[in-house]
Design a protein around this motif. Structure first.
Motif, PDB file in Angstrom:
ATOM      1  N   SER A  44       0.677  -1.915  -0.209  1.00  0.00           N
ATOM      2  CA  SER A  44       0.354  -0.156  -0.138  1.00  0.00           C
ATOM      3  C   SER A  44       0.918   1.592  -0.483  1.00  0.00           C
ATOM      4  CB  SER A  44      -0.823   0.056   1.152  1.00  0.00           C
ATOM      5  OG  SER A  44      -1.786  -0.842   0.774  1.00  0.00           O
ATOM      6  N   GLU A  46       1.135   6.144  -0.570  1.00  0.00           N
ATOM      7  CA  GLU A  46       0.640   7.498  -0.725  1.00  0.00           C
ATOM      8  C   GLU A  46       1.142   8.278  -1.857  1.00  0.00           C
ATOM      9  OE1 GLU A  46      -2.502   9.260   2.176  1.00  0.00           O
ATOM     10  OE2 GLU A  46       0.090  10.110   3.141  1.00  0.00           O
ATOM     11  N   LYS A  48       1.715  11.885  -2.982  1.00  0.00           N
ATOM     12  CA  LYS A  48       1.440  13.474  -2.439  1.00  0.00           C
ATOM     13  C   LYS A  48       1.751  14.356  -3.788  1.00  0.00           C
ATOM     14  CE  LYS A  48       2.323  12.637   1.701  1.00  0.00           C
ATOM     15  NZ  LYS A  48       2.535  12.533   2.921  1.00  0.00           N
ATOM     16  N   ARG A 170      -1.414  10.202  -8.326  1.00  0.00           N
ATOM     17  CA  ARG A 170      -1.905   8.742  -8.151  1.00  0.00           C
ATOM     18  C   ARG A 170      -0.345   8.046  -9.095  1.00  0.00           C
ATOM     19  NH1 ARG A 170      -7.205  10.115 -10.896  1.00  0.00           N
ATOM     20  NH2 ARG A 170      -8.822  10.509  -9.404  1.00  0.00           N
ATOM     21  N   ALA A 173       1.895   7.299  -6.122  1.00  0.00           N
ATOM     22  CA  ALA A 173       1.412   6.077  -5.433  1.00  0.00           C
ATOM     23  C   ALA A 173       1.930   5.551  -6.097  1.00  0.00           C
ATOM     24  CB  ALA A 173      -0.093   6.085  -5.488  1.00  0.00           C
ATOM     25  N   GLY A 203      -8.691   9.657  -3.101  1.00  0.00           N
ATOM     26  CA  GLY A 203      -8.034  10.659  -3.456  1.00  0.00           C
ATOM     27  C   GLY A 203      -8.860  12.035  -2.090  1.00  0.00           C
ATOM     28  N   THR A 235      -3.268  14.633  -2.345  1.00  0.00           N
ATOM     29  CA  THR A 235      -2.926  12.947  -2.181  1.00  0.00           C
ATOM     30  C   THR A 235      -3.900  11.549  -3.342  1.00  0.00           C
ATOM     31  OG1 THR A 235      -4.341  12.806  -0.173  1.00  0.00           O
ATOM     32  CG2 THR A 235      -2.096  13.175   0.209  1.00  0.00           C
ATOM     33  N   ASN A 237      -4.356   7.479  -2.332  1.00  0.00           N
ATOM     34  CA  ASN A 237      -3.607   5.929  -2.787  1.00  0.00           C
ATOM     35  C   ASN A 237      -4.040   4.664  -3.617  1.00  0.00           C
ATOM     36  OD1 ASN A 237      -2.875   6.818   0.963  1.00  0.00           O
ATOM     37  ND2 ASN A 237      -5.009   7.942   0.270  1.00  0.00           N
TER      38      ASN A 237
END
Length: 245
Positions: A44, A46, A48, A170, A173, A203, A235, A237
């Motif tokens: 997983s 994240e 930014k 994205r 990420a 997001g 952000t 994820n």
């Protein structure tokens, strides 16, 4: 003789059972993904992105009092028309002005051990204004106040193209997820063979509110109200499953 026939029949059936079972077993779909041969790794990450907002959304309006509801509404309409005209002269397009609240309420005076006494009525009209050039924000607010506006309910900074900011987050990420997968694979003495699945989470671009602006009597003589858009962080994820070999 009968015993020999029974044994022969049983042998024939036993030989046929594997063929029947094989015929009934589902075959893997042609052209489907190859079976997993390595180790699955779930990551997983994240992403930014940070940028200066290019749009502000403000709430402007007029609140008026009158002895009657009609008087309060009439005074409010006159001042509100002046406010909207001033906002448009300051550079706001008509499509960027939208009524957000319109109300008329009785006003009462309350005393100890006495029933409420009607003292008049209050009319309130609010519009939401999109300012697509944030450098004009202070002048637009001052123009609204100078034209008779007496309520400003804060400012939110945002982006005209929110999806573009989300796309950058994205991409970041996915980059973070692949970097982490390579790190784990190297630690295990393996390599990333392929991506099995990708799942996107929510997001988020938080608004940046400013406090309510103080009303000023000398708007025309004063410099424009200072504003600072700062920066906003967006952000995104993702959860990615990799196959390591």
């Amino acid at each position: 003789m009968r015993v020999l026939k029974a044994v022969a029949t049983a042998l024939v059936l036993a030989a046929a059972i594997p063929s029947i079972a094989a015929a009934q077993s589902p075959m893997p779909p042609m052209g489907g993904p190859p079976p997993i041969q390595g180790t699955l790794l779930s990551v997983s990450a994240e992403g930014k992105t940070t940028a200066t907002p290019d749009m502000a959304v403000i709430s402007l309006g007029v609140m008026t009092d009158g002895a009657t509801a009609q008087a309060a509404v009439s005074e409010n309409a006159t001042r509100m028309n002046a406010l909207m005209a001033a906002v448009r002269r300051a550079g706001v397009a008509e499509r960027d002005v939208q009524t957000s609240n319109l109300s008329v309420n009785p006003q009462y005076q309350y005393g100890d051990n006495q029933p409420p006494r009607l003292t008049g009525y209050q009319a309130n009209n609010q519009v939401t204004v999109k300012v697509r050039d944030v450098s004009k924000l202070g002048r637009i607010m001052d123009a609204a106040v100078g034209a008779g506006g007496n309520t400003v309910n804060g400012v939110n900074f945002t982006f005209q193209d929110v999806d573009a900011q989300l796309d950058r987050a994205r991409t970041d990420a996915i980059t973070q997820a692949r970097h982490r997968a390579d790190l784990y694979a190297h630690a295990l003495g393996m390599q990333v063979a392929r991506v099995i699945s990708v799942t996107e989470g929510g997001g988020y671009t938080p608004p940046m509110p400013l406090p309510v602006m103080a009303m000023r009597a000398d708007v025309a003589a004063a410099p424009p109200t200072p504003t600072a858009p700062g920066e906003l962080q967006t952000t995104a994820n993702v959860s990615v499953i990799f196959e390591l070999r």
